[in-house]
Design a protein around this motif. Structure first.
Motif, PDB file in Angstrom:
ATOM      1  N   VAL A 278      22.380  14.920   5.106  1.00 33.96           N
ATOM      2  CA  VAL A 278      22.538  16.149   5.891  1.00 33.96           C
ATOM      3  C   VAL A 278      21.661  17.255   5.336  1.00 33.96           C
ATOM      4  N   TYR A 279      21.615  17.365   4.018  1.00 32.47           N
ATOM      5  CA  TYR A 279      20.755  18.396   3.402  1.00 32.47           C
ATOM      6  C   TYR A 279      19.290  18.147   3.730  1.00 32.47           C
ATOM      7  N   ARG A 280      18.840  16.922   3.535  1.00 30.92           N
ATOM      8  CA  ARG A 280      17.427  16.612   3.732  1.00 30.92           C
ATOM      9  C   ARG A 280      17.016  16.737   5.200  1.00 30.92           C
ATOM     10  N   THR A 281      17.890  16.267   6.100  1.00 34.96           N
ATOM     11  CA  THR A 281      17.559  16.297   7.527  1.00 34.96           C
ATOM     12  C   THR A 281      17.819  17.669   8.136  1.00 34.96           C
ATOM     13  N   GLY A 282      18.931  18.292   7.738  1.00 42.32           N
ATOM     14  CA  GLY A 282      19.311  19.552   8.368  1.00 42.32           C
ATOM     15  C   GLY A 282      18.574  20.755   7.829  1.00 42.32           C
ATOM     16  N   ILE A 283      18.475  20.858   6.509  1.00 42.30           N
ATOM     17  CA  ILE A 283      17.867  22.036   5.900  1.00 42.30           C
ATOM     18  C   ILE A 283      16.345  21.921   5.855  1.00 42.30           C
ATOM     19  N   THR A 284      15.841  20.819   5.330  1.00 35.93           N
ATOM     20  CA  THR A 284      14.385  20.705   5.167  1.00 35.93           C
ATOM     21  C   THR A 284      13.660  20.399   6.473  1.00 35.93           C
ATOM     22  N   GLN A 285      14.349  19.723   7.426  1.00 33.91           N
ATOM     23  CA  GLN A 285      13.717  19.382   8.698  1.00 33.91           C
ATOM     24  C   GLN A 285      14.252  20.211   9.864  1.00 33.91           C
ATOM     25  N   ALA A 286      15.187  21.111   9.586  1.00 31.65           N
ATOM     26  CA  ALA A 286      15.721  22.055  10.580  1.00 31.65           C
ATOM     27  C   ALA A 286      16.363  21.367  11.783  1.00 31.65           C
ATOM     28  N   GLN A 287      16.986  20.209  11.575  1.00 36.89           N
ATOM     29  CA  GLN A 287      17.715  19.531  12.654  1.00 36.89           C
ATOM     30  C   GLN A 287      19.202  19.913  12.543  1.00 36.89           C
ATOM     31  N   TYR A 288      19.497  21.146  12.866  1.00 31.13           N
ATOM     32  CA  TYR A 288      20.836  21.693  12.635  1.00 31.13           C
ATOM     33  C   TYR A 288      21.895  21.027  13.506  1.00 31.13           C
ATOM     34  N   SER A 289      21.599  20.826  14.764  1.00 30.11           N
ATOM     35  CA  SER A 289      22.587  20.242  15.673  1.00 30.11           C
ATOM     36  C   SER A 289      22.915  18.806  15.285  1.00 30.11           C
ATOM     37  N   PHE A 290      21.894  18.041  14.961  1.00 31.37           N
ATOM     38  CA  PHE A 290      22.103  16.642  14.607  1.00 31.37           C
ATOM     39  C   PHE A 290      22.950  16.515  13.347  1.00 31.37           C
ATOM     40  N   THR A 291      22.626  17.281  12.326  1.00 30.14           N
ATOM     41  CA  THR A 291      23.378  17.182  11.076  1.00 30.14           C
ATOM     42  C   THR A 291      24.785  17.762  11.204  1.00 30.14           C
ATOM     43  N   THR A 292      24.972  18.732  12.102  1.00 30.49           N
ATOM     44  CA  THR A 292      26.328  19.214  12.374  1.00 30.49           C
ATOM     45  C   THR A 292      27.163  18.114  13.009  1.00 30.49           C
ATOM     46  N   ALA A 293      26.549  17.319  13.885  1.00 30.84           N
ATOM     47  CA  ALA A 293      27.249  16.179  14.472  1.00 30.84           C
ATOM     48  C   ALA A 293      27.624  15.160  13.405  1.00 30.84           C
TER      49      ALA A 293
END
Length: 322
Positions: A278-293
């Motif tokens: 979640v950190y790598r995908t959400g924060i570094t790649q800005a995929q907020y919706s996906f990582t929230t799911a």
């Protein structure tokens, strides 16, 4: 006639006299105001950091844009959840999370119980307090400090472990870069750090056991082992069940800080878990919706496990959370 009228009067229900309801709740606040005051910081913590952020769960169903905000982002329904289950990397991450959490549960959960039982048998109070201080201390160290210690101790060139292996003719091992050793190091270091702190609750439960029960058992000829089996463990069972149910609630929380400090690309296949994913995908790649799911999925699984474990505890006649 007089008798009939008297009987009729007796049969009529009495009109209830309105009674003034005592403000018991307010009396409780007034009587224990200091306890409620102490509770406020903890309550504020959960409201600010646990409940208010739950409003952001809605972005799991949106194609969230930081510029448009929650109100302006497009709703996409369950698209991100479908993408999550279609992502092969997610299954690898989920598998690693379950395995590491299972290892920590199997090896780490009994640790505080065993330590508490051992400390409870020490009769020299000075020696007992010294041991307690030593086993409590690692809990207060951050994973950054412990990670630095482990990196130095397990270094393949200068680490003391590999130096000892070299003295007996064995080749050095790159422990933190080995897929075979990394999970073992994670579990062992987590047990070392938290076992002393976890034993505090069990020591408190042990202190509440009536000593007369042990005295009666000694009179009946029960040795230490039988006292442990028939008195100590049954007395601790309620505490063990409650803590086990609570532990299942965080079964998918394997420790972001620990893994983030220790892992490296060589062990991603066995060390990458939901939190680091979640950190790598959400924060570094800005995929907020996906990582929230992904995070919402993890929370739902944890809730199901807590409810299931709580119901199982109730059916077995043990203490439960509700």
């Amino acid at each position: 006639m007089h008798v009939a009228s008297n009987m009729a009067a007796l049969e009529q229900p009495e009109t209830p006299v309105p009674r003034k309801i005592k403000p018991e709740r307010f009396r409780s606040f007034k009587k224990y105001w200091d306890l409620y005051l102490i509770m406020l910081p903890g309550l504020a913590y959960f409201i600010v950091f646990k409940y208010l952020p739950m409003g952001g769960i809605v972005i799991a169903f949106q194609d969230f844009s930081a510029f448009a905000g929650i109100r302006g982002s497009e709703w996409v329904g369950l698209t991100h959840f479908r993408n999550m289950f279609m992502d092969s990397e997610f299954y690898s991450v989920f598998k690693n999370t379950l395995l590491i959490s299972l290892y920590k549960l199997v090896w780490g959960f009994p640790g505080p119980i065993i330590l508490a039982l051992m400390l409870n048998e020490i009769r020299n109070m000075m020696y007992k307090r010294s041991i307690q201080t030593l086993v409590y201390l690692p809990h207060f160290l951050s994973w950054v400090i412990i990670g630095g210690i482990l990196i130095n101790v397990l270094s393949p060139s200068t680490g003391i472990i590999n130096q000892l292996l070299g003295m007996i003719g064995l080749e050095p091992i790159f422990f933190l870069g080995s897929k075979e050793w990394f999970r073992t190091i994670l579990v062992a270091s987590d047990i070392w750090k938290e076992v002393g702190w976890g034993a505090i609750i069990y020591l408190a439960a042990l202190s509440s056991i009536d000593p007369q029960i042990y005295e009666a058992a000694v009179v009946d000829g029960a040795n230490k082992w039988k006292q442990l089996i028939h008195i100590t463990l049954p007395s601790l069972m309620g505490t063990i069940v409650i803590l086990f149910v609570l532990r299942l609630g965080s079964v998918l929380d394997v420790g972001f800080e620990q893994i983030f400090v220790l892992y490296n690309p060589l062990v991603y296949d066995v060390a990458d878990v939901i939190e680091t994913y979640v950190y790598r995908t959400g924060i570094t790649q800005a995929q907020y919706s996906f990582t929230t799911a992904v995070g919402l999925f993890k929370s739902v699984i944890s809730l199901i496990l807590v409810v299931f474990a709580n119901q199982a505890a109730r059916k077995l006649g043990q203490n439960s959370l509700w």
